[in-house]
Design an enzyme around this catalytic site. Structure first.
Site, PDB file in Angstrom:
ATOM      1  N   ARG B 109     -31.250  -3.816 -14.351  1.00 36.39           N
ATOM      2  CA  ARG B 109     -30.753  -4.049 -12.989  1.00 36.39           C
ATOM      3  C   ARG B 109     -29.306  -3.574 -12.833  1.00 36.39           C
ATOM      4  O   ARG B 109     -28.942  -2.947 -11.841  1.00 36.39           O
ATOM      5  CB  ARG B 109     -30.879  -5.548 -12.650  1.00 36.39           C
ATOM      6  CG  ARG B 109     -30.359  -6.031 -11.312  1.00 36.39           C
ATOM      7  CD  ARG B 109     -30.800  -5.287 -10.055  1.00 36.39           C
ATOM      8  NE  ARG B 109     -32.128  -4.788 -10.014  1.00 36.39           N
ATOM      9  CZ  ARG B 109     -32.463  -3.629  -9.440  1.00 36.39           C
ATOM     10  NH1 ARG B 109     -31.549  -2.855  -8.869  1.00 36.39           N
ATOM     11  NH2 ARG B 109     -33.713  -3.219  -9.456  1.00 36.39           N
ATOM     12  N   LYS B 144     -11.862   3.714   2.389  1.00 38.64           N
ATOM     13  CA  LYS B 144     -12.818   2.656   2.766  1.00 38.64           C
ATOM     14  C   LYS B 144     -13.917   2.548   1.722  1.00 38.64           C
ATOM     15  O   LYS B 144     -15.112   2.706   2.024  1.00 38.64           O
ATOM     16  CB  LYS B 144     -13.372   2.951   4.155  1.00 38.64           C
ATOM     17  CG  LYS B 144     -12.280   2.957   5.226  1.00 38.64           C
ATOM     18  CD  LYS B 144     -12.807   3.317   6.609  1.00 38.64           C
ATOM     19  CE  LYS B 144     -11.648   3.313   7.613  1.00 38.64           C
ATOM     20  NZ  LYS B 144     -12.066   3.729   8.966  1.00 38.64           N
ATOM     21  N   LYS B 176       0.285   6.404   9.551  1.00 40.89           N
ATOM     22  CA  LYS B 176      -0.735   6.049  10.535  1.00 40.89           C
ATOM     23  C   LYS B 176      -0.087   5.514  11.802  1.00 40.89           C
ATOM     24  O   LYS B 176       1.138   5.382  11.891  1.00 40.89           O
ATOM     25  CB  LYS B 176      -1.702   5.024   9.933  1.00 40.89           C
ATOM     26  CG  LYS B 176      -2.263   5.477   8.572  1.00 40.89           C
ATOM     27  CD  LYS B 176      -3.555   4.793   8.224  1.00 40.89           C
ATOM     28  CE  LYS B 176      -4.684   5.319   9.106  1.00 40.89           C
ATOM     29  NZ  LYS B 176      -5.996   4.760   8.716  1.00 40.89           N
ATOM     30  N   GLU B 206      -0.935  11.009  11.152  1.00 44.56           N
ATOM     31  CA  GLU B 206      -2.033  10.845  12.105  1.00 44.56           C
ATOM     32  C   GLU B 206      -1.495  11.021  13.515  1.00 44.56           C
ATOM     33  O   GLU B 206      -0.474  10.438  13.868  1.00 44.56           O
ATOM     34  CB  GLU B 206      -2.618   9.429  11.920  1.00 44.56           C
ATOM     35  CG  GLU B 206      -3.666   9.032  12.931  1.00 44.56           C
ATOM     36  CD  GLU B 206      -4.096   7.568  12.767  1.00 44.56           C
ATOM     37  OE1 GLU B 206      -4.210   7.099  11.609  1.00 44.56           O
ATOM     38  OE2 GLU B 206      -4.272   6.898  13.796  1.00 44.56           O
ATOM     39  N   ASP B 227      -6.937  12.116  15.126  1.00 41.56           N
ATOM     40  CA  ASP B 227      -7.748  10.911  15.152  1.00 41.56           C
ATOM     41  C   ASP B 227      -8.488  10.766  16.473  1.00 41.56           C
ATOM     42  O   ASP B 227      -7.869  10.677  17.531  1.00 41.56           O
ATOM     43  CB  ASP B 227      -6.855   9.686  14.912  1.00 41.56           C
ATOM     44  CG  ASP B 227      -7.698   8.457  14.593  1.00 41.56           C
ATOM     45  OD1 ASP B 227      -8.658   8.585  13.813  1.00 41.56           O
ATOM     46  OD2 ASP B 227      -7.387   7.377  15.135  1.00 41.56           O
TER      47      ASP B 227
END
Lengths: 288, 288, 288, 288, 288, 288
Positions: B109, B144, B176, B206, B227
């Site tokens: 597993r 992410k 960002k 960004e 973006d």
């Protein structure tokens, strides 16, 4: 999720979550730390922000966000505006935070990676649960979890209204097809296991056919897993078991088939996809 | 994946994978170990088995399976029948193994959880890459990723033909929207960063609009992230940049939109879903 | 221990023992290592030696000795002459070893500390088991184990012919007096637990009186613990339960009382002393 | 234990205890946490309780209880009512606690496992110390400690009025019979060691006979261990040494023999049983 | 270093070095591994190379190089051509290696960082030792070591012909000025310590003046540290002590002053710079 | 260091420093803790003290001292009187502390070992920076850092006014001589790397001659390292590059040569000695 259900959610103590949060932060900070925020943001700047669900979903794992922020700024404020288990519409503020701006921005991605993943599991679980409303069947998870995140993901399944199958190889016995083959049959396997199993451990056996089911029933395991049974066979199985044993349907379960499976009268339906293929819930951190 | 590409895959040394495998096994074995296999399977029994892809997909992470088995049975044989980066049809044997039966069943597993997850990432990446064939655009990942599995998942993206964005907060600068807001504008942010950034570190910013793009272009960052630009704005951006800077499109990318985005002429398209929402590739372990 | 019993002993994989062995060696070697052996013994000297039981006892944990020696000299030979679960007379050679003399002498105390402790647990367990021969009662352990050594000590209980109660707070439900008090009664506690407990988890409740036993029986837990019951009350309890539930006697159990308790017909007798107060088995390492 | 003695107890800083407490909690909580308390006890419920000695004994390790509770509920109150080193009658309240009920109940067993074990060591030590009152002999421990708990157990020996022998292979030299054999005699071993030993390290040698003792005395080690000497030989040894060296008696020491050994005039008596075979002190946690 | 000295070097077992090597490799490999070698070097390419001393020096820590390479390529060959403790001229080949080229190149810097640092410590130690030839004084280290590398650095001091002072706060007592001040004098401090110190622990006290030395001598510590004594005071101190106690000179020691200090007749001279300020020995890895 | 520079220092979050501090304390406390302070100093005694620079230098790493003290006494007060990056004269109080005397004395050496080392790196860096004043050249570090302390040492380089080269094998590409040899030339190596390198990663190549420099320039790497170039060749290299690429001088750099190298017009000068051979800054802890 009802208040009663939420009361019994079996939350994880911070002690169990903190090492994961810390390891995730170390993974992201690397050797030089957040070089962007340090370069851009004055050391003393502060930031208020909100975790906002961009899509509808079920909340799970807000403690992860709280602990992530706290690991970088012990004096930051974290205020939960929703509770694990809540079904929320898009735009819902899940929590507000206030703290040192560098800490908030450094923590953002790790916190989101954890929370959006857990909300994704809870949300998918809730979708399965909703499809089985009005039946006796409960949706359960499997051991097909993300390595190193099992405790968190199984918690998220509970937040979504599902229940947990075993947590590992050691807390319950599940005799699978390879075990059956090695022992020379379902009955032989159950006999052998019965001799060695502890009295605090439940015993489940996987069967592939009604014939194997009959053989299993003779040995009274606690649970029988009906693997990849067609609907008529599930019906027959429920009739054969006649309530003497817990029946778990497994295999070929998706959101389009789960309701029919549930209507056969099985007790549990296990769904690996809850943890191995749930898309995240889209959550963002909005500066306030 | 071409032979040349595979040659340059940047495989991870066992040293980097083994601690994850070990931790995943400890998570599954708990305190009592695999009580089912010990009860069912004689200590000296041996087992031959094959990892088989049940669905078409792209292979990634076979080393994880090898190391998982080896951790429980150092004398087991593991023979890879496919290579990371291979696109395989359903039914493909990815690897065969032979070892102590208890070890094989205990490892099953954990090995599958790792490999099927990484193959899932590679397979989804390859789907995006296929949609952009014939364009200059390369598919890249984001931060992410699944907490604690970033190195493995970014490796899987490479197996799928994608490329990697930065690995953490410390190896490249990405300014960002929140950073821009805190600094009072794209230009101010870039100026501030330029003073502090090391010469071995790339700088990306960004931008949310063509206006911000123009401001950014004046400061010559290495990369500009566009973006959530609409397609016409992407076209305009490519024209404005005129090859002086690398352009990355981000936001609103899915398998239905990626081709059109790629055709605008951007250099890179980043897709968070590669690692945050890829379903696993269905792989099984069949006894031989 | 019969061959069948030994076959089902549920041995721990090396993966679970090795970190304990390593940590124990690091604890003993400190920062400077074995300064005596380095000063006295030439680097190339070799040593043959035997682990010898100085007192009669039951063997458990020989893998610990093997792994300790192997951690300091990967090329050393370790040959087991007895098997875990064997009852041995004084003077029995449990294993012979051959390797670099410095490694053998550095490993000696850590190996003995582990093995003699586990043999001590197995030996005490076997004494309890012997007292209950001819009854249906099985001797079981508790969570009163040495911190950080639970898996090993519970394995040693199995080597002594005992069985294991739960391994931690998470793998079975045991409602104790404080839980009962907080819920307002045995019945209320069982009802509350029943709502939240997973289907793979057994439920046990502790009762202090026949009255509480009756209340418990109405709710059909898997196991009822009769805490500190006098012998006549145990007799009555067995009558009341009439085989519908597993009964565990607990409290006031020692080697002088266990036989009478077993004769009442209870299914299990739990003995904290197996792991919290077992004297070691005297074992020495004799140079050959 | 006198106030002066207690003042010099060499308490361990929390930093050294906390990792053991944390590991012990993780061992007990497993992957799902305390599923009983979560199911039974409302999240906001609080509990007051007392650690009570059920038998007479000597206190050691209350810090472990404080840190265990604090790890699960940082806001809980822990109030010590006794001090490490105190000899207490049965029924003594050692500490009172107040905190979240779930945390208190989850912490109970780990706290008790640590404290009752350490009190057991201290209590047995104190029994040996009491038998040697009025003699010059001090009771000391050995390296026969529980793996991973050596620092705590040696602290408990101090709480019981004993003293510590070396803490590991690296902080003092102890030439044992196997070393002597490898070097060709006590004198040769001491000469060899003298060349290599650091000046901050004490040197002890084990001798088996008066003849070896004489040989050892010629080389002036700091300490000589008289291993398994009969009483008359101990008398003779004390005469031969004539105060020029510290003498340690070892082997064949139990509560019935220790007084006679002490009366021979040896300086130290080492007792492995203090840490390898001490029964726990029975302590309970009573809800208030 | 003589053969006899080398025989007694107290080498560290691999078990103690391997975790440092592993952590150092993880620090260097980061999350993506050696992206240069993977991009440049074919997977199957092999490389032969030699560690070569570019400057004269004393060898220490070759095991670190062997273990670093072995961690990345278990099948690589490592052949030592010099031994720890050897004084070597520039150009000396210390070891040759052969293995997978990617592994060799990835291991290079970590291996060199460890070995060149340890050789640097050994080389500086040997320089001090050479200055004191013909005197009774031995050069010893301090606790001013690099955090996390103390065991390795103290081993390197031994390779350079020096000896070790205590390894930590726990293996010997050293009463420093702040302790003396807190106790109200050297004598008071020694009395207090004498009551609490274990018999296996040496006691040293720091004195700042001949007056304090006289007070210290009355209490017979094992060692007295003469801190920052001028040469005439060192002479006087040696006369006062008259061989009854070990004298350690400390403070103001450098390569220009050490010989004169040694000629005063002190037993030990401690030099913090051995470990806190030793420049590395320049070593390179040359492809063959 | 200017206020602006200090603002952008990219301080490390406590999360990244604390594990090193903790490990260093555990290394020093060993198994028995600080046996001197416990024996000498009453438990309730308190101490005020100051970290004082005994020599002129540049401050770096005061957070290490704060965290070390806090790890042993969470209630201690730490007040920084200087800031990382400050150039201070001898006698400067860097910080004052107040806390439990035992904790202060136990923490002293670990705190000093960390801070004096980091200040040593910063001080040496500042010396190199001062020599290059008025040139365009910036002083940078290498990967020749102390194993396990790289993040801290690179931070110290920044405190000294230097800049950082890459942090590990994974965050930038540096093609060295062995890579060039394996690929068959600078151009071939750069071509191969260009195919595989990610777009967020800078590419540097080492050249040994003007000829290799010309070949490199054709492939437009981000940075070219001029290894061991004589001054006239450096001049020529600057002319050839003509500002199209960043030039880094490396090899043969010391405090006597750095100025001349800087005057050639190279952009960066890398100095391994900053981290591999910096003597510590002498700092003491004075009781107040």
């Amino acid at each position: 999720m009802t208040a009663a259900a939420r009361e019994g959610l079996a939350r994880l103590p911070d002690l169990m979550i903190a090492p994961i949060v810390r390891a995730a932060l170390e993974e992201d900070l690397g050797r030089a730390g957040d070089i962007t925020s340090t370069a851009c943001i004055p050391a003393e700047a502060r930031l208020q922000a909100a975790f906002v669900a961009r899509k509808p979903g079920v909340v799970a794992g807000l403690d992860c966000a709280r602990l992530t922020l706290g690991a970088l700024d012990p004096d930051a404020r974290f205020e939960a505006r929703a509770a694990d288990g809540d079904a929320v519409p898009p735009g819902t503020v899940l929590a507000t935070i206030e703290g040192r701006a560098r800490a908030v921005l450094s923590a953002e991605r790790v916190a989101l990676n954890l929370v959006s993943r857990l909300c994704g599991v809870a949300t998918l679980t809730a979708a399965y649960v909703a499809r089985t409303a009005g039946t006796r069947a409960r949706i359960i998870d499997t051991r097909k979890t993300t390595p190193l995140l099992r405790a968190l993901e199984k918690y998220a399944v509970r937040c979504g209204g599902g229940a947990n199958h075993r947590f590992g190889l050691d807390d319950a016995i599940l005799i699978k097809d390879n075990h059956v083959a090695a022992c020379g049959g379902v009955g032989a396997a159950l006999k052998r296991v019965r001799e060695h199993a502890g009295h605090m451990v439940k015993i489940e056996v996987e069967v592939d056919s009604l014939e194997q089911l009959r053989e299993a029933l003779d040995h009274r395991p606690d649970v029988i897993m009906l693997d990849n049974f067609a609907l008529p066979d599930l019906d027959a199985a429920v009739g054969l078991a006649a309530g003497r044993v817990i029946l778990e349907a497994s295999g070929g379960v998706d959101l389009t088939t789960v309701e029919a499976i549930a209507r056969t009268g099985v007790d549990y339906i296990s769904v690996g996809a809850l943890t191995h293929s749930a898309p995240i819930l889209d959550i963002g951190l909005d500066a306030l």
